[in-house]
Design a protein around this motif. Structure first.
Motif, short mmCIF file in Angstrom:
data_model
loop_
_atom_site.label_atom_id
_atom_site.label_comp_id
_atom_site.label_asym_id
_atom_site.label_seq_id
_atom_site.Cartn_x
_atom_site.Cartn_y
_atom_site.Cartn_z
N THR A 195 0.89 -1.36 -0.17
CA THR A 195 -0.07 -0.05 -0.09
C THR A 195 0.79 1.31 0.00
O THR A 195 0.48 2.08 -0.57
N VAL A 196 1.80 1.27 0.79
CA VAL A 196 2.59 2.35 0.95
C VAL A 196 3.60 2.64 -0.35
O VAL A 196 3.93 3.65 -0.81
N ASN A 197 4.18 1.39 -0.93
CA ASN A 197 5.17 1.61 -1.96
C ASN A 197 4.41 1.49 -3.35
O ASN A 197 5.15 1.87 -4.31
N LEU A 241 0.38 1.71 -3.97
CA LEU A 241 -0.88 2.41 -4.23
C LEU A 241 -0.76 3.83 -3.93
O LEU A 241 -1.12 4.91 -4.60
N LEU A 242 -0.06 4.36 -2.87
CA LEU A 242 0.05 5.67 -2.69
C LEU A 242 0.70 6.64 -3.65
O LEU A 242 0.27 7.60 -3.98
N PRO A 243 1.91 6.08 -4.34
CA PRO A 243 2.43 7.06 -5.27
C PRO A 243 1.68 7.11 -6.39
O PRO A 243 1.43 8.09 -6.89
N SER A 244 1.09 6.11 -6.72
CA SER A 244 -0.06 6.15 -7.99
C SER A 244 -1.15 6.84 -7.66
O SER A 244 -1.56 7.99 -8.58
N ILE A 245 -1.81 7.03 -6.36
CA ILE A 245 -2.84 8.04 -6.14
C ILE A 245 -2.38 9.45 -5.98
O ILE A 245 -3.11 10.49 -6.46
N PHE A 246 -1.15 9.72 -5.63
CA PHE A 246 -0.48 10.99 -5.64
C PHE A 246 -0.43 11.69 -7.06
O PHE A 246 -0.75 12.85 -7.46
N CYS A 289 -5.11 3.75 -14.83
CA CYS A 289 -4.47 4.99 -14.44
C CYS A 289 -3.58 5.67 -15.58
O CYS A 289 -3.67 6.80 -15.98
N SER A 304 -12.29 4.86 -8.19
CA SER A 304 -11.42 4.80 -6.86
C SER A 304 -12.46 4.26 -5.81
O SER A 304 -12.05 3.15 -5.12
N GLY A 345 -11.77 0.89 -3.99
CA GLY A 345 -11.70 1.06 -2.39
C GLY A 345 -12.55 -0.01 -2.05
O GLY A 345 -12.26 -0.80 -0.81
#
Length: 499
Positions: free
Chosen positions: A258-260, A262-267, A324, A486, A490
């Motif tokens: 999730t940190v490595n 999902l979050l960069p893609s969301i940003f 995306c 999203s 989710g």
């Protein structure tokens, strides 16, 4: 005495001596053995018990007195660690504590005869062991060798050992990184039918299901429970075999991914949405979108080694990354079209009437878009510049006309002066006849040019209004698509995480 009698007596004496020598040798050996036993192993009860159990024992024969009796083997399984989950090769590597026990009717003794010894450890190679294997074995793991088994006085044999199990497992990675895997370990006798060897559980299924006492809970995978199922099957409808199947249910911890991932893609997607607030008639939005697209491409190259790869399916997170990327391409395409639409050119055709009606009149009302004059605030300065330009050009024309009028007045005064002196005034045709025509032509040309500039500016203004309205509409559609996408992902991932 006769010679034959003498030879008979001599033969008897020789035989008697040989017998006495042999008896003395046996007695010596017996005394030596007894002295040795009375030495090191004088109080070795376990040695006597081992000799008692191994005397006449046949480890190659199933340990039952009645051959019709089936040997019941009770087994148990405790998962110690999940070593590796290979999605590409569909292989699961676990470290388990395996326990099995059975009754050996030939390994029975009376504890009172051996100083109340009720259990003893014997070498595994010296006793009969059932041929129970795991059907899903695909490789021999690095398991430690345990050379002993425990035997109780009533014949119960306990064989406890740790095993590194490398088994084939059907891994479903569609829900990665919120996936739950269910792998089975099937224990059965490879050769013996149910008439010879039957299998049962050492503990109740409920205790086996919730037992996590020895599991190492610090890795990537979390043990949920272990399910068990007993089954009798036949290969050729003649011989029936017993099997015990354990279903090991494990769940991946998704925090790292999730940190490595999902979050960069969301940003990056959030920055793409923010990029719509750049003015559409500037080139900064196009360069910004291209930079985001390149950055996302580099991100996908980096995370390609992290995603699990199989030949039968693609995880949903891989589909998410592809979608995306497609959304970023659609956003860049929309930006290029809008910039091309609002780009002001002198030779642009007028806006069609149906476009004016749908985009400039109906769309702002239906989608609550601001008024047209507010959408084009930048054109107000351009319109003021146009008015100022017109005033300057018209002022120049007025000055030219005023100068022409002064010249005409001077010519009239000269004519009056010549008449008073009695001279013939020169003809009006002789006093610069092309000047007035040239002046009028210049003024007419200037007026036509300004009118044409006004028309071009009005057309550019209308196209700019159309571009702003379409930009707002496409931005809202794009935003709704991203939000819906999203929310769907989710919701799916939340359901899989709870399950």
């Amino acid at each position: 005495m006769r010679p034959s009698s003498a030879w008979a007596l001599l033969l008897f004496i020789l035989i008697d001596g040989a017998l006495r020598a042999c008896t003395a040798k046996k007695l010596g050996s017996s005394s030596s053995s007894s002295s040795s036993s009375s030495g090191r192993f004088a109080n070795a009860t376990l040695v006597r018990l081992s000799e008692f159990l191994s005397s006449g024992y046949k480890k190659g024969v199933r340990p039952v007195k009645d051959w019709r009796t089936s040997t019941i083997v009770a087994i148990d399984l405790m998962v110690y660690s999940i070593l590796n989950v290979d999605e590409k090769n569909q292989v699961l590597t676990t470290y388990v504590w395996y326990r099995q026990s059975w009754t050996d009717e030939f390994l029975v003794w009376n504890p009172e005869d051996f100083e109340e010894v009720k259990q003893v450890s014997l070498p595994t190679a010296n006793v009969w062991v059932p041929d129970i294997l795991i059907n899903e074995f695909v490789d021999v793991g690095k398991s430690p060798d345990i050379p002993y088994v425990y035997v109780t006085h009533d014949g119960l044999v306990r064989n406890y050992k740790p095993i590194q199990v490398v088994t084939a497992c059907t891994l479903n990675i569609y829900n990665f990184p919120f996936d739950v895997q269910k792998c089975s370990l099937t224990f059965q006798s490879w050769l013996h039918t149910i008439d010879d060897i039957n299998i049962t559980l050492m503990r109740s299924p409920e205790k086996l299901r919730d037992d996590k006492s020895v599991f190492m809970n610090q890795g990537e995978w979390e043990l949920l429970h272990i399910l068990s199922k007993y089954k009798i099957f036949s290969v050729d409808n003649d011989d029936y075999y017993a099997e015990m199947k354990f279903h090991v249910v494990i769940r991946r911890r998704p925090l790292f991914y999730t940190v490595n991932l999902l979050l960069p893609s969301i940003f990056l997607m959030v920055m793409d949405v923010v990029g719509f607030y750049l003015p559409p008639d500037s080139g900064e939005r196009v360069s910004f979108k291209i930079t985001l697209l390149l950055g996302y491409s580099v991100f996908l190259i980096i995370v390609s080694d992290t995603l699990p790869a199989t030949a039968i399916g693609t995880p949903l997170i891989g589909v998410y990354f592809v979608v995306c990327m497609a959304l970023l391409v659609i956003s860049l395409t929309e930006t290029v079209l809008i910039v091309r639409l609002v780009h002001k050119q002198d030779l642009q055709p007028p806006v069609p009437h149906w476009v004016k009606y749908l985009v400039l009149e109906r769309a702002p009302v239906l989608f609550c878009i601001r008024k047209k004059h507010r959408l084009c605030s930048r054109l107000s300065s351009q319109a003021s510049d146009l008015e100022h330009y017109k005033e300057n050009n018209y002022g120049t024309a007025q000055c030219t006309l005023h100068h022409t009028c002064e010249m005409g007045q001077r010519h009239s005064q000269q004519e009056r002066d010549v008449g008073m002196l009695g001279l013939r005034p020169p003809s009006s045709r002789d006093i610069n006849p092309p000047v007035m025509d040239n002046i009028l032509q210049e003024v007419t040309a200037i007026r036509g040019f300004l009118e044409k500039r006004d028309r071009c500016r009005e057309i550019a203004k209308e196209w700019l209004q159309v571009g702003y309205v379409l930009d707002v509409l496409l931005f809202r559609v794009y935003l709704v698509a991203i939000v819906a996408y999203s929310i769907t992902l989710g919701t799916l991932w939340s359901v899989w995480q709870v399950a």
